[in-house]
Design a protein around this motif. Structure first.
Motif, PDB file in Angstrom:
ATOM      1  N   LEU A   1       0.634  -1.196  -0.078  1.00 16.43           N
ATOM      2  CA  LEU A   1       0.098   0.057  -0.027  1.00 16.43           C
ATOM      3  C   LEU A   1       0.823   1.362   0.030  1.00 16.43           C
ATOM      4  CD1 LEU A   1      -1.662   0.657   3.536  1.00 16.43           C
ATOM      5  CD2 LEU A   1       0.403  -0.692   2.957  1.00 16.43           C
ATOM      6  N   LEU A   2       1.998   1.133   0.318  1.00 17.07           N
ATOM      7  CA  LEU A   2       2.948   2.433   0.336  1.00 17.07           C
ATOM      8  C   LEU A   2       3.580   2.702  -0.942  1.00 17.07           C
ATOM      9  CD1 LEU A   2       5.294   1.169   3.780  1.00 17.07           C
ATOM     10  CD2 LEU A   2       3.200   2.812   3.577  1.00 17.07           C
ATOM     11  N   ALA A   3       3.212   1.808  -1.878  1.00 14.07           N
ATOM     12  CA  ALA A   3       3.488   2.150  -3.382  1.00 14.07           C
ATOM     13  C   ALA A   3       2.767   3.444  -3.633  1.00 14.07           C
ATOM     14  CB  ALA A   3       3.094   1.058  -3.933  1.00 14.07           C
ATOM     15  N   VAL A   4       1.644   3.627  -3.284  1.00 17.06           N
ATOM     16  CA  VAL A   4       0.689   4.673  -3.650  1.00 17.06           C
ATOM     17  C   VAL A   4       1.288   6.097  -3.278  1.00 17.06           C
ATOM     18  CG1 VAL A   4      -1.557   5.920  -3.287  1.00 17.06           C
ATOM     19  CG2 VAL A   4      -1.367   3.396  -3.455  1.00 17.06           C
ATOM     20  N   TYR A   5       2.127   6.116  -2.063  1.00 15.67           N
ATOM     21  CA  TYR A   5       2.903   7.138  -1.829  1.00 15.67           C
ATOM     22  C   TYR A   5       4.193   7.445  -2.432  1.00 15.67           C
ATOM     23  CZ  TYR A   5      -0.786   6.873   1.997  1.00 15.67           C
ATOM     24  OH  TYR A   5      -2.006   6.841   2.544  1.00 15.67           O
ATOM     25  N   VAL A   6       4.903   6.151  -2.670  1.00 20.65           N
ATOM     26  CA  VAL A   6       6.063   6.523  -3.485  1.00 20.65           C
ATOM     27  C   VAL A   6       5.815   6.909  -4.725  1.00 20.65           C
ATOM     28  CG1 VAL A   6       7.969   5.131  -4.579  1.00 20.65           C
ATOM     29  CG2 VAL A   6       6.957   4.293  -2.373  1.00 20.65           C
ATOM     30  N   ILE A   7       4.829   6.758  -5.495  1.00 19.30           N
ATOM     31  CA  ILE A   7       4.522   7.337  -6.665  1.00 19.30           C
ATOM     32  C   ILE A   7       4.015   8.670  -6.720  1.00 19.30           C
ATOM     33  CG2 ILE A   7       3.803   5.013  -7.954  1.00 19.30           C
ATOM     34  CD1 ILE A   7       0.946   5.849  -7.717  1.00 19.30           C
ATOM     35  N   LEU A   8       4.059   9.358  -5.526  1.00 19.79           N
ATOM     36  CA  LEU A   8       3.922  10.948  -5.374  1.00 19.79           C
ATOM     37  C   LEU A   8       5.201  11.402  -5.920  1.00 19.79           C
ATOM     38  CD1 LEU A   8       2.599  11.123  -1.849  1.00 19.79           C
ATOM     39  CD2 LEU A   8       1.387  12.135  -4.058  1.00 19.79           C
ATOM     40  N   PHE A   9       6.371  10.654  -5.687  1.00 19.66           N
ATOM     41  CA  PHE A   9       7.754  11.245  -6.111  1.00 19.66           C
ATOM     42  C   PHE A   9       8.365  10.419  -7.265  1.00 19.66           C
ATOM     43  CE2 PHE A   9       6.904  11.420  -1.490  1.00 19.66           C
ATOM     44  CZ  PHE A   9       6.872  12.511  -1.189  1.00 19.66           C
ATOM     45  N   VAL A  10       7.995   9.221  -7.494  1.00 20.94           N
ATOM     46  CA  VAL A  10       8.555   8.492  -8.477  1.00 20.94           C
ATOM     47  C   VAL A  10       7.376   8.013  -9.346  1.00 20.94           C
ATOM     48  CG1 VAL A  10       9.815   6.348  -9.065  1.00 20.94           C
ATOM     49  CG2 VAL A  10      10.240   7.815  -7.046  1.00 20.94           C
ATOM     50  N   ARG A  11       7.506   8.117 -10.768  1.00 23.28           N
ATOM     51  CA  ARG A  11       6.263   7.650 -11.793  1.00 23.28           C
ATOM     52  C   ARG A  11       6.179   6.145 -11.607  1.00 23.28           C
ATOM     53  NH1 ARG A  11       6.607  10.933 -17.267  1.00 23.28           N
ATOM     54  NH2 ARG A  11       4.383  10.020 -17.288  1.00 23.28           N
ATOM     55  N   GLU A  12       5.060   5.522 -12.066  1.00 26.10           N
ATOM     56  CA  GLU A  12       4.939   4.206 -11.740  1.00 26.10           C
ATOM     57  C   GLU A  12       5.760   3.344 -12.624  1.00 26.10           C
ATOM     58  OE1 GLU A  12       0.621   2.862 -11.337  1.00 26.10           O
ATOM     59  OE2 GLU A  12       0.157   4.781 -12.180  1.00 26.10           O
ATOM     60  N   HIS A  13       6.089   3.686 -13.787  1.00 23.11           N
ATOM     61  CA  HIS A  13       7.044   2.863 -14.641  1.00 23.11           C
ATOM     62  C   HIS A  13       8.471   2.617 -14.159  1.00 23.11           C
ATOM     63  CE1 HIS A  13       7.754   6.923 -16.610  1.00 23.11           C
ATOM     64  NE2 HIS A  13       8.900   6.541 -16.866  1.00 23.11           N
ATOM     65  N   ARG A  14       8.979   4.101 -13.700  1.00 25.95           N
ATOM     66  CA  ARG A  14      10.145   3.976 -12.924  1.00 25.95           C
ATOM     67  C   ARG A  14      10.260   3.074 -11.556  1.00 25.95           C
ATOM     68  NH1 ARG A  14      13.574   6.917 -15.690  1.00 25.95           N
ATOM     69  NH2 ARG A  14      12.932   8.811 -16.834  1.00 25.95           N
ATOM     70  N   LEU A  15       9.204   3.090 -10.994  1.00 27.24           N
ATOM     71  CA  LEU A  15       8.868   2.372  -9.747  1.00 27.24           C
ATOM     72  C   LEU A  15       9.175   0.827 -10.147  1.00 27.24           C
ATOM     73  CD1 LEU A  15       8.884   1.732  -6.704  1.00 27.24           C
ATOM     74  CD2 LEU A  15       6.313   2.263  -6.935  1.00 27.24           C
TER      75      LEU A  15
ATOM     76  N   TRP B   1      18.134  -1.043 -17.259  1.00 26.89           N
ATOM     77  CA  TRP B   1      17.617  -0.680 -18.614  1.00 26.89           C
ATOM     78  C   TRP B   1      16.299   0.022 -18.416  1.00 26.89           C
ATOM     79  CZ3 TRP B   1      12.998  -2.533 -20.825  1.00 26.89           C
ATOM     80  CH2 TRP B   1      12.969  -2.136 -22.019  1.00 26.89           C
ATOM     81  N   GLY B   2      15.295  -0.538 -17.528  1.00 30.36           N
ATOM     82  CA  GLY B   2      13.951  -0.089 -17.701  1.00 30.36           C
ATOM     83  C   GLY B   2      14.042   1.671 -17.139  1.00 30.36           C
ATOM     84  N   LEU B   3      14.857   1.815 -16.161  1.00 30.10           N
ATOM     85  CA  LEU B   3      15.317   3.087 -15.814  1.00 30.10           C
ATOM     86  C   LEU B   3      15.356   4.134 -16.741  1.00 30.10           C
ATOM     87  CD1 LEU B   3      16.751   2.211 -12.296  1.00 30.10           C
ATOM     88  CD2 LEU B   3      14.501   3.029 -12.568  1.00 30.10           C
ATOM     89  N   THR B   4      16.018   3.723 -18.060  1.00 36.84           N
ATOM     90  CA  THR B   4      16.275   4.561 -18.974  1.00 36.84           C
ATOM     91  C   THR B   4      14.930   4.758 -20.027  1.00 36.84           C
ATOM     92  OG1 THR B   4      17.107   3.051 -20.512  1.00 36.84           O
ATOM     93  CG2 THR B   4      18.622   3.955 -18.929  1.00 36.84           C
ATOM     94  N   ARG B   5      13.999   4.008 -19.736  1.00 32.22           N
ATOM     95  CA  ARG B   5      12.792   4.086 -20.823  1.00 32.22           C
ATOM     96  C   ARG B   5      11.760   5.027 -20.123  1.00 32.22           C
ATOM     97  NH1 ARG B   5      15.425   2.605 -24.818  1.00 32.22           N
ATOM     98  NH2 ARG B   5      16.951   3.229 -23.683  1.00 32.22           N
ATOM     99  N   ASN B   6      10.674   5.538 -21.128  1.00 33.95           N
ATOM    100  CA  ASN B   6       9.871   6.128 -20.636  1.00 33.95           C
ATOM    101  C   ASN B   6       8.659   5.741 -21.770  1.00 33.95           C
ATOM    102  OD1 ASN B   6       7.796   7.904 -19.767  1.00 33.95           O
ATOM    103  ND2 ASN B   6       8.662   9.742 -20.626  1.00 33.95           N
ATOM    104  N   PRO B   7       7.899   4.766 -21.214  1.00 31.44           N
ATOM    105  CA  PRO B   7       6.742   4.503 -22.169  1.00 31.44           C
ATOM    106  C   PRO B   7       5.435   4.825 -21.693  1.00 31.44           C
ATOM    107  CG  PRO B   7       7.042   2.785 -20.377  1.00 31.44           C
ATOM    108  CD  PRO B   7       8.131   3.679 -20.187  1.00 31.44           C
ATOM    109  N   SER B   8       5.428   6.002 -20.959  1.00 28.52           N
ATOM    110  CA  SER B   8       4.061   6.737 -20.381  1.00 28.52           C
ATOM    111  C   SER B   8       3.272   7.286 -21.327  1.00 28.52           C
ATOM    112  CB  SER B   8       4.205   7.260 -18.936  1.00 28.52           C
ATOM    113  OG  SER B   8       5.256   8.472 -19.473  1.00 28.52           O
ATOM    114  N   ASP B   9       2.020   7.501 -21.070  1.00 28.07           N
ATOM    115  CA  ASP B   9       1.294   8.345 -22.073  1.00 28.07           C
ATOM    116  C   ASP B   9       0.411   9.280 -21.091  1.00 28.07           C
ATOM    117  OD1 ASP B   9      -1.258   9.197 -23.367  1.00 28.07           O
ATOM    118  OD2 ASP B   9      -1.069   7.533 -24.528  1.00 28.07           O
ATOM    119  N   SER B  10       0.548  10.629 -21.447  1.00 25.09           N
ATOM    120  CA  SER B  10       0.314  11.520 -20.619  1.00 25.09           C
ATOM    121  C   SER B  10      -1.450  12.055 -20.800  1.00 25.09           C
ATOM    122  CB  SER B  10       0.893  12.974 -20.862  1.00 25.09           C
ATOM    123  OG  SER B  10       0.505  13.218 -22.421  1.00 25.09           O
TER     124      SER B  10
END
Length: 388
Positions: free
Chosen positions: A62-76, A179-188
């Protein structure tokens, strides 16, 4: 409206992370029981403790919800896969109970936080009819990866010790996560997710099914393989063969299961799962045949995949902005029982291992009763895509 290119990017991103995390986690699962018994000399009670600790990060998902306040979901998601790999790589150095507790905790934080983000991103990026298909495909790739891992371990056991095998298997998710930390597959264009925990009474059935799934899953994860090793004397090679058989079947079955969810609906799929599990757990308790026990494990593993219907059920009844929170809350609820059941099961195992599996059958019965309310909940949410 999200375009096809955005979906393709996210699918490929998740595919790489799913495959690499599977290498680490499946390798850990294949080796850990024999490593604990043959090298560490751990008892059933010790393994119950290790498996209970393994579920603590799931409880804290459940703490993941607070982590994504600072880190985008794909980076987490990517960072979590790297952490998983680090935990697996370290496991072979520490064969004691305390050492396995420590490395299992690291591995498990990575695994559970990645799975939370994986499920959240899948349900956000793909429609009600697409999500089961994507889940089925990813699970098929997981099965194929598991087969490859089984073959690799079969070869490695002839040339490498446990420490080297853990390092090799952990390095793959570690590198893939970086490797994944260098990617950005998100959609705004996606609806922004609520960055807080959301509990709603209309989600009660999702919470209940998730809780029961977590409780009965621990019987399978913590004690099914341990039964094969301790009571029936399965070697690491035999366990590896069993995992390969499981995954050959799952590679074919998962896409079919995804189509079954779309065609017959979640209630029917979950009813088949829970009804079958009652029979399987009762058979675990009373069989004295190593062949029958191995066959039960294969069946158990197949029905384990039916749980995707719980996630697609939630997708149909949830506010789109509640997806990330729902997956995090769901993981925590799933692991409430998981934190103490392996340890309690270890205590009961010392008295009579059959009690553990009879408890699993009782959990299956409760889940079967709950699953009969699924259709009503979907219709109440205004979703009419179900055929039954």
């Amino acid at each position: 409206m999200m375009n096809t290119e955005s979906k393709r990017r996210m699918y490929l991103f998740l595919l790489v992370l799913v495959v690499s995390s599977t290498v680490g986690f499946q390798g850990w699962r294949t080796l850990i029981n024999n490593f604990a018994v043959d090298v560490g000399g751990l008892s059933g009670l010790d393994m119950g403790l290790v498996q209970s600790v393994r579920e603590i990060p799931g409880f804290l998902a459940l703490l993941a919800v607070y982590v994504i306040l600072f880190v985008r979901e794909h980076r987490l998601a990517a960072f979590s896969v790297a952490v998983l790999g680090a935990g697996v790589a370290l496991a072979g150095w520490l064969p004691t109970t305390a050492g396995l507790v420590f490395t299992t905790l690291i591995m498990s934080f990575g695994f559970h936080y990645f799975e939370t983000m994986n499920q959240s991103l899948t349900l956000q990026y793909f429609s009600h009819t697409e999500a089961p298909v994507v889940m089925g495909r990813l699970r098929s790739f997981t099965a194929l990866t598991n087969i490859a891992v089984g073959g690799a371990i079969w070869i490695m056991t002839r040339h490498m010790g446990f420490t080297a095998m853990f390092i090799a298997l952990g390095a793959i998710p570690l590198l893939a996560g970086l490797w994944g930390l260098t990617r950005n597959p998100s959609d705004s264009t996606l609806p922004p997710q609520r960055k807080k925990l959301v509990f709603r009474t209309r989600y009660w059935l999702f919470y209940a099914l998730t809780f029961m799934a977590g409780a009965r899953r621990q019987i399978f994860v913590a004690f099914a393989v341990f039964l094969l090793v301790e009571k029936f004397g399965y070697s690491i090679q035999a366990i590896t063969i069993l995992f390969v058989v499981n995954n050959v079947i799952n590679f074919v079955a998962n896409p079919l299961l995804a189509r079954a969810v779309n065609r017959f609906g979640e209630r029917s799929v979950l009813s088949v799962e829970y009804g079958s599990l009652i029979v399987i757990f009762l058979a675990y308790a009373w069989t004295d045949s190593p062949v029958v026990a191995g066959a039960l494990y294969v069946l158990d593993n197949i029905f384990f995949n039916f749980s995707m219907a719980v996630k697609t059920f939630y997708q149909k009844i949830a506010d789109p902005k509640d997806i990330a929170s729902g997956m995090a809350v769901g993981f925590t609820i799933n692991h409430i029982a998981a934190v103490f059941i392996p340890f309690m099961g270890g205590i009961l195992w010392m008295a009579d291992y059959r009690i553990v599996f009879l408890g699993g059958a009782a959990m299956g019965l409760i889940s079967l009763i709950l699953s009969q309310f699924v259709t009503r909940q979907i219709e109440h949410a205004g979703n009419t895509t179900r055929l039954t």
